[in-house]
Design a protein around this motif. Structure first.
Motif, PDB file in Angstrom:
ATOM      1  N   ILE A 119       7.310  -2.000   6.030  1.00  0.00           N
ATOM      2  CA  ILE A 119       7.856  -2.659   7.209  1.00  0.00           C
ATOM      3  C   ILE A 119       9.004  -3.573   6.816  1.00  0.00           C
ATOM      4  N   ALA A 129       0.838  -1.212   0.000  1.00  0.00           N
ATOM      5  CA  ALA A 129       0.000   0.000   0.000  1.00  0.00           C
ATOM      6  C   ALA A 129       0.869   1.257   0.000  1.00  0.00           C
ATOM      7  N   GLY A 131       0.400  18.428   8.691  1.00  0.00           N
ATOM      8  CA  GLY A 131      -0.686  17.993   7.813  1.00  0.00           C
ATOM      9  C   GLY A 131      -0.214  17.374   6.513  1.00  0.00           C
ATOM     10  N   SER A 132       1.022  16.910   6.495  1.00  0.00           N
ATOM     11  CA  SER A 132       1.540  16.307   5.261  1.00  0.00           C
ATOM     12  C   SER A 132       1.141  14.838   5.201  1.00  0.00           C
ATOM     13  N   ILE A 133       0.995  14.330   3.968  1.00  0.00           N
ATOM     14  CA  ILE A 133       0.871  12.873   3.798  1.00  0.00           C
ATOM     15  C   ILE A 133       2.277  12.307   3.936  1.00  0.00           C
ATOM     16  N   GLU A 148       0.684   4.059  -2.919  1.00  0.00           N
ATOM     17  CA  GLU A 148       0.141   5.363  -2.571  1.00  0.00           C
ATOM     18  C   GLU A 148       1.124   6.508  -2.813  1.00  0.00           C
ATOM     19  N   PRO A 198       7.391   1.301  15.001  1.00  0.00           N
ATOM     20  CA  PRO A 198       6.167   1.755  15.679  1.00  0.00           C
ATOM     21  C   PRO A 198       5.954   3.259  15.564  1.00  0.00           C
ATOM     22  N   ASN A 234       3.465  15.170  10.594  1.00  0.00           N
ATOM     23  CA  ASN A 234       2.058  14.877  10.903  1.00  0.00           C
ATOM     24  C   ASN A 234       1.334  16.131  11.362  1.00  0.00           C
ATOM     25  N   ASP A 276       1.126   7.976   7.184  1.00  0.00           N
ATOM     26  CA  ASP A 276      -0.058   7.415   6.526  1.00  0.00           C
ATOM     27  C   ASP A 276       0.211   5.987   6.063  1.00  0.00           C
ATOM     28  N   TYR A 277       1.416   5.742   5.588  1.00  0.00           N
ATOM     29  CA  TYR A 277       1.779   4.406   5.104  1.00  0.00           C
ATOM     30  C   TYR A 277       3.210   4.105   5.542  1.00  0.00           C
ATOM     31  N   THR A 278       3.440   2.869   5.942  1.00  0.00           N
ATOM     32  CA  THR A 278       4.781   2.481   6.385  1.00  0.00           C
ATOM     33  C   THR A 278       5.172   1.166   5.728  1.00  0.00           C
ATOM     34  N   VAL A 306       4.717   3.931  12.049  1.00  0.00           N
ATOM     35  CA  VAL A 306       3.355   3.428  11.830  1.00  0.00           C
ATOM     36  C   VAL A 306       2.320   4.381  12.417  1.00  0.00           C
ATOM     37  N   THR A 307       2.617   4.907  13.587  1.00  0.00           N
ATOM     38  CA  THR A 307       1.613   5.755  14.249  1.00  0.00           C
ATOM     39  C   THR A 307       1.575   7.177  13.699  1.00  0.00           C
TER      40      THR A 307
END
Lengths: 445, 619
Positions: free
Chosen positions: A388, A227, A363-365, A231, A377, A360, A384-386, A380-381
């Protein structure tokens, strides 16, 4: 040592002396303390006068076998024997001595002294660094340390004869029969590593087959969509619609680190897209060499996209090599330029959360990927997409669709699946007492 | 129109299609206190030479209405009588139009999957055919884009791009491209091409500077003010206005027709979409509608967007999937084996190809034999399936929006490519178009829709009886109550309910147990894998039912969860479909496949089985 060579020649004398001694004892009806059954063969000191009777003390070890050590480079001969019948807790054997000779009948030299109860010994080339190793502290419970004679080192390829003597408290030695000649030979194939060979062959075949399939099927070869990678296009589109730049951070890794190398591939893709979309790209670097490679990567990508005119050296720039100074600079950049999309791909440490949290809030994607498990971690938090762990490496094949990369990636996945299946089946079978899979996959080094 | 809705008792509505003009009469039943469609008239459309006046066809169709109903609707001057009195005249007259190719538009946006897609959605929703989408990232060079705009000669262009406060350079570039192309409208000479700008408000002045002198530029609110939200209403309304003001003005006779109507003329597909959207809203239903024509297939849907939890309307036009002009393209896209899998008798490939090509070169022919009918319906299944696939890929969540994540999402990261079409949530599936509406048996329409759309869980199936959805769409703008009542009572012919469990099951395994309280008595039993069952339940009847799925099956309430529900009847009845979802594959072996198909068709009473089996043997 010459004394030992007398033992064999003086055997009839010994037997006669033994019988005489035994007959006298019976006649006198005075049993000798420590007398042993007549069947037991004993050794006597050849320096003692022949006429004097010798008391039979301990039995020698039996079934001495000497074989070339398997699966090695010809540096050892393995000896094994069965312990003397007197080798018991209250018995008379205190140690075993291993003797080696280049000739069958004489010239035996002692090469090791082993604790009672020992049944095997490996006569091998002495390690070069063994002299530097510290001797272990003496321990009564531990087996005796072999005492190899440094003046008679083990020689590869020379035929040797061996004898093992059981030693009693008085120092008497009861010798086994001679074993040999045995020559140490290097082996071409290490049979203990067969599972590794099988796995390598399977992997090799899979890689070749899958690369061929990738060539035939081209881009149709299925790879699970990631993803985060899918994205990236949308994230760049978002920056384009918003009229703001894209920030690409390559982390703190050295240029030769795998995560950084994977990051170049993703940077190339991002740069191609920014060229297509005509959106500004910012790549602040932490390492001068990484910056140089990144500049070339971006430049090539803009050329491939057909927009070399849009490329500028100022897109990729060096900030500082200091970790937190770098973070401060990049965070400032995010807030000043109001970047719409932030990409973090590479090696990240403590700065991961500092960077992505700032993004974050702005407000950036954000799309991130690192092989530093401890940082995942945080990404991920806040992102928007990580990507792994290994997804970061898989991204190269996913983006490039190069048959070589695709084939290798697919082969790795299949091997992982096979290994997981073997582990699963092994655990199940072991639980029921069946060790068939365990034996199949055990590697004997 | 100044009349109050309660004063409207007699309504005439026409739909001027490419070949025929269809008129319907809607009257208020004083006794039952409801609106019903009472009569229907049809006449050839007269927009082309030698008549070149669309009103001729309209008057002819209304004349037929008048004769059938016994109400005097036209006066001695051949004008529609509006001042209603006893058995004379109507209260309102409304119309839609797709004559002359309907509304043909081009749209432009900055990013293909963002503002350009939103613009496309707005244009399609307004009932237009989108001829091309120009975007900054469409991999075409500027001169190619200019060439394309010149070639296509659209009726209208919708220009969008950039969120409010976003990019201006890309939008101005697009405007300059259009300016350089200097496009001319398809119809009419000497009038400027209408262009609607619905992009970044900061770029409005720049766009005006670039385009104002060359085209008729209208600026409306940004259709994507932020990436997280679409605002298609203003653009869609303006498309309707411009369609009336410009495009319709140029078509022969439309100026006169516009003076007759009490509400703006709507493009036919736009009107169909409007009624589907309205019915969905009023009844809180998630709906899919399809109109399969000769050249194109329109799919409409209203589904709840799971991210916004709001109903979203989508329309797609599959311009190359149809049952006559485009039938060869259906064959090319679907491939022969996919069509052949629905045919329950052996057929030679050449024969099948010949039949398909014959249909293409003689588009108005209808099947004369059972064999032709079965083949045509097999092709229709594939055309519908492909059109719906296209629709699903278009009806997606908005792209480029931010995601908020927690650590729990680490292994559950999904992209924004997901479709919002969730068949399990679908309540009503409406089919329209000759092959569905005029199928000799309604069971055939039901089977075609189930095979093509593959509804999941419990879904009501219906077909449009006489294609009056366009009329009702435009009526909904004037009199929503009348439109909804007629839609539910006269427009739709309810076929019944389809109960289709989700899951893939092993051959011969039990899918679930059922118990249905039919008016004729209770039926209960076990639904096996691959089995299709039909229970009669008439129109307007309801039956209580209990379903107990096996472990892997989901009838709509979760895997293996037993539940009670109520099923709606129809002219076909209740269909239990145990073929699983995704739909089980038909066997590769020809004989086994034919046997399988025959058993399904027999169970659903789709064809005359004696004839069909004879056909198989004869072949």
């Amino acid at each position: 040592m010459s004394g030992h060579s007398h033992v064999r020649n003086g055997l009839p004398v010994i037997l006669i002396a033994g019988w005489v001694c035994l007959a006298c004892a019976i006649r006198a009806q005075e049993p000798s303390p420590g007398a042993l059954p007549p069947a037991i063969q004993t050794m006597i000191d050849t320096t003692a006068p022949i006429a004097e009777p010798v008391v039979l003390r301990i039995a020698p070890p039996a079934l001495l076998a000497a074989v070339d050590a398997p699966n090695d480079a010809g540096k050892a001969i393995d000896l094994s024997w069965t312990v003397s019948p007197d080798d018991r807790v209250d018995g008379g054997v205190t140690a075993y001595r291993v003797y080696r000779s280049k000739e069958e009948g004489n010239g035996f030299v002692r090469i090791a002294e082993l604790a009672a109860g020992t049944v095997a010994y490996s006569d091998r080339v002495q390690q070069e660094d063994s002299a530097e190793e510290e001797a272990p502290p003496p321990d009564a419970a531990a087996p005796a340390v072999p005492t190899a004679d440094e003046s008679h080192p083990f020689e590869i390829g020379v035929p040797y004869y061996y004898r093992v003597a059981a030693v009693d408290t008085t120092g008497y030695e009861a010798f086994s029969a001679t074993a040999g000649p045995v020559r140490s030979i290097p082996q071409w194939y290490h049979s203990g590593k067969t599972p590794v060979l099988v796995l390598v062959l399977v992997f090799f075949v899979l890689v070749v087959v899958l690369i061929q399939m990738a060539k035939i099927r081209g881009a149709d070869m299925y790879i699970r969509p990631i993803a985060g990678i899918s994205e990236i296009d949308n994230a760049i589109g978002r920056a384009t619609e918003m009229g703001r730049p894209i920030l690409y951070v390559m982390g703190l890794g050295a240029p030769e680190e795998i995560a950084t190398i994977a990051s170049y591939t993703i940077l190339a893709r991002v740069a191609r897209k920014t060229a297509e979309y005509r959106t500004n790209l910012l790549v602040p670097c932490n390492e001068p060499i990484v910056m140089t490679i990144a500049q070339e990567t971006v430049k090539n990508a803009y050329m491939e996209a057909g927009h070399p005119d849009l490329y500028s050296d100022n897109m990729v720039f060096f900030v500082t090599s200091m970790q937190f100074a770098y973070v401060a600079a990049v965070n400032g950049l995010m807030l000043r330029e109001r970047t719409a999309t932030n990409c973090y791909f590479g090696k990240f440490y403590a700065e991961s959360l500092l960077l992505s949290e700032a993004g974050n809030i702005a407000g950036s994607i954000q799309v991130a990927g690192t092989d530093e498990v401890a940082q995942l971690p945080f990404f991920v938090t806040t992102c928007d997409y990580t990507l792994i762990g290994e997804e970061l490496y898989a991204a190269s094949a996913y983006l490039g669709r190069d048959p070589l990369l695709l084939g290798a990636l697919k082969a790795q996945d299949y091997i992982k699946a096979i290994v997981m299946l073997v582990i699963f089946l092994g655990v199940i079978l072991i639980s029921f007492g069946n060790e068939i899979i365990l034996n199949l996959v055990t590697v004997n080094l | 129109m100044n009349k109050k809705p309660e004063d409207i008792k007699v309504i005439i509505a026409t739909d001027c299609g490419s070949t025929t003009t269809k008129a319907i009469l809607i009257q208020y039943d004083e006794q039952k206190k409801e609106y019903r469609q009472t009569h229907r008239g049809e006449a050839p459309t007269t927009v082309e030479a030698p008549f070149e006046d669309v009103t001729n066809g309209v008057l002819n169709s209304i004349q037929e209405l008048s004769e059938l109903s016994g109400i005097e609707l036209l006066d001695e001057n051949n004008r529609i009588i509006k001042n209603r009195s006893a058995n004379r005249g109507c209260d309102i007259y409304i119309s839609t139009s797709s004559a002359g190719g309907g509304l043909q538009m081009m749209v432009a946006g900055v990013v293909r999957s963002m503002t350009a897609e939103s613009a496309e959605r707005a244009a399609l929703g307004a009932g237009a055919i989108v001829m091309d989408v120009i975007a900054s990232n469409d991999h075409r060079l500027p001169h190619e884009q200019i060439e394309r705009i010149r070639q296509l000669r659209p009726d209208m262009i919708l220009l969008s791009g950039g969120i409010d406060g976003g990019t201006t350079s890309h939008v101005v570039e697009l405007a300059e491209l259009i300016s350089a192309a200097d496009p001319k409208p398809r119809l009419g000479i000497g009038y400027k091409l209408p262009i609607i700008y619905a992009g970044n408000k900061d770029a409005q002045q720049n766009v005006r500077d670039a385009l104002q002198d060359k085209v008729d530029l209208v600026v409306v609110d940004n259709l994507r003010p932020v990436l997280e939200k679409e605002n298609l209403g203003p653009a869609r309304d303006k498309i309707h206005d411009m369609f009336m003001e410009h495009v319709m003005q140029q078509a022969p006779g439309y100026k006169k027709l516009m003076s007759w109507t009490d509400s703006p003329i709507m493009p036919t597909p736009g009107a169909v979409g409007a009624i589907i959207e309205r019915v969905s809203q009023m009844n809180n239903l998630q709906v899919v509608g399809v109109d399969i024509g000769g050249a194109t297939t329109d799919v409409f849907s209203v589904f709840i967007n799971p991210e916004e939890e709001k109903p979203v309307f989508n329309r797609t036009v599959s311009a190359n999937l149809g049952m006559s002009y485009s039938i060869s393209n259906v064959l090319a896209e679907a491939t022969l084996p996919n069509i052949a899998r629905w045919i329950p008798f052996p057929i030679d490939e050449r024969e099948l190809r010949n039949q398909i090509k014959n249909k293409m070169i003689r588009p108005t022919t209808i099947p004369q034999t059972l064999k032709s009918l079965v083949i045509e319906q097999a092709i229709a299944r594939e055309a519908l399936r492909l059109a719906f696939l296209q629709h699903k890929s278009f009806a997606t969540t908005l792209k480029g929006v931010q995601k908020q994540r927690t650590i729990a999402d680490a292994f559950e990261q999904t992209g924004t490519e997901g479709t919002i079409v969730n068949m399990m949530n679908l309540n009503l599936l409406v089919g329209s178009g000759g092959v569905l509406s005029h199928a000799p048996r309604r069971n055939q329409a039901a089977m075609m829709m189930i095979d093509a759309f593959r509804p999941e869980g419990i879904t009501i199936l219906a077909v449009d009886s006489i294609f009056m959805m366009p009329h009702l769409g435009v009526l909904a703008e004037v009199h929503p109550k009348a439109a909804t009542e007629v839609f539910l009572k006269d427009c739709l012919i309810y076929l019944g309910s389809c109960v289709a469990p989700v899951g893939q099951f092993k051959e011969g395994k039990e899918v679930g147990k059922y118990q249905i309280d039919l008016p004729t008595g209770r039926v209960e039993g076990v639904l096996q894998q691959g089995e299709v069952k039909l229970f009669p339940l008439g129109v307007g009847q309801k039956a209580k039912a209990t379903f107990e799925p096996s472990g892997k099956a989901d009838f709509g309430h979760g895997k293996g969860i037993k539940f009670d529900t109520e099923l709606d009847g129809g002219v076909v009845g209740v269909i239990l479909d145990g073929r699983g979802r995704p739909l089980m594959t038909v066997p590769d072996d020809k004989k086994a496949r034919i046997e399988q198909m025959l058993s399904w068709l027999e169970n659903l009473n789709v064809y005359n089985m004696t004839e069909l089996r004879k056909l198989g043997q004869a072949v």
